[in-house]
Design an enzyme around this catalytic site. Structure first.
Site, PDB file in Angstrom:
ATOM      1  CG  HIS A 265      -5.852  -2.161  -1.260  1.00  0.00           C
ATOM      2  ND1 HIS A 265      -4.828  -2.802  -0.597  1.00  0.00           N
ATOM      3  CD2 HIS A 265      -5.567  -0.833  -1.162  1.00  0.00           C
ATOM      4  CE1 HIS A 265      -3.983  -1.890  -0.102  1.00  0.00           C
ATOM      5  NE2 HIS A 265      -4.398  -0.698  -0.453  1.00  0.00           N
ATOM      6  CD  GLU A 266      -6.744   1.521  -4.164  1.00  0.00           C
ATOM      7  OE1 GLU A 266      -6.798   2.478  -3.371  1.00  0.00           O
ATOM      8  OE2 GLU A 266      -5.687   0.895  -4.358  1.00  0.00           O
TER       9      GLU A 266
ATOM     10  CG  HIS B 280      -7.253   3.081   0.969  1.00  0.00           C
ATOM     11  ND1 HIS B 280      -6.458   3.298   2.067  1.00  0.00           N
ATOM     12  CD2 HIS B 280      -6.494   2.376   0.093  1.00  0.00           C
ATOM     13  CE1 HIS B 280      -5.263   2.748   1.867  1.00  0.00           C
ATOM     14  NE2 HIS B 280      -5.260   2.168   0.679  1.00  0.00           N
TER      15      HIS B 280
ATOM     16  CB  CYS C   8      -0.876  -0.023   1.244  1.00  0.00           C
ATOM     17  SG  CYS C   8      -1.943   1.418   1.381  1.00  0.00           S
TER      18      CYS C   8
HETATM   19 ZN    ZN Z   1      -3.633   1.220  -0.109  1.00  0.00          ZN
END
Ligand code: ZN
Length: 184
Positions: free
Chosen positions: A147-148, A151, A105
């Site tokens: 993953h995004e 966030h 990341c």
């Molecule tokens: Zn990340």
């Protein structure tokens, strides 16, 4: 256009739930933000970036898909890379099949963790023109989107490690595992 500063782990902006983009209006400068995020992503040699990582707490993600359009040489030579931008993304899993794989990341530099993700997802969201995007994907594409989207909800991959021991310095992990170092 400019390269933006990427928030690093420990910064509270990474733990906030990002706000939805209300309407895609030209005056909101979303296009400029997305262009700057894309330049930042290329500069950092990553494959995915969410707006909160550049201190903008809005539900916007960008990414490239390594399988079909990204190679080390392309990044190094700064050749044209197709970057997808999704506004207000969300996803659902198609079944309960999981896959564990290594992730890096840009907000946790120099580290890798093995993360459990859905193998296949269907995601939705809007492009800059306000057109609906609806795709069913698997593999790395599905992993990046998950993953995004994390966030946007203030979640870092550390919260999803397959095993707490599956985390460490990229350099160390590369000695023991064959890892493709993808910074998403
Ligand atoms: Zn990340």
């Amino acid at each position: 256009m400019s390269i933006l500063k990427i928030a690093q782990i420990g910064n509270p902006v990474l733990y906030q739930k990002a706000e939805a983009v209300d309407k895609i209006r030209p005056k909101d400068n979303l296009k400029d933000l997305i262009i700057n995020m894309s330049e930042t992503l290329i500069d950092a040699e990553g494959i995915g970036l969410a707006a909160p990582q550049v201190y903008v707490s809005k539900r916007i993600i960008i990414f490239c898909i390594p399988e079909d359009e990204l190679s080390e040489e392309k990044i190094n030579k700064n050749q044209e890379i197709k970057i997808h931008a999704i506004i207000n993304p969300s996803y659902t899993n198609n079944d309960n099949d999981f896959e564990d794989d290594w992730e890096g990341c840009l907000s946790i530099p120099g580290m890798l963790g093995k993360v459990r993700r859905y193998k296949k997802i269907t995601y939705r969201g809007y492009d800059l023109q306000g057109k609906l995007i609806n795709k069913t994907v698997d593999g790395m594409h599905a992993r990046i989107v998950q993953h995004e989207c994390d966030h946007l909800n203030g979640i870092l991959y550390l919260a999803r490690l397959a095993d707490p021991r599956d985390f460490g310095f990229t350099e160390e992990i590369n000695k023991y595992y064959k890892v493709q170092n993808e910074k998403i």
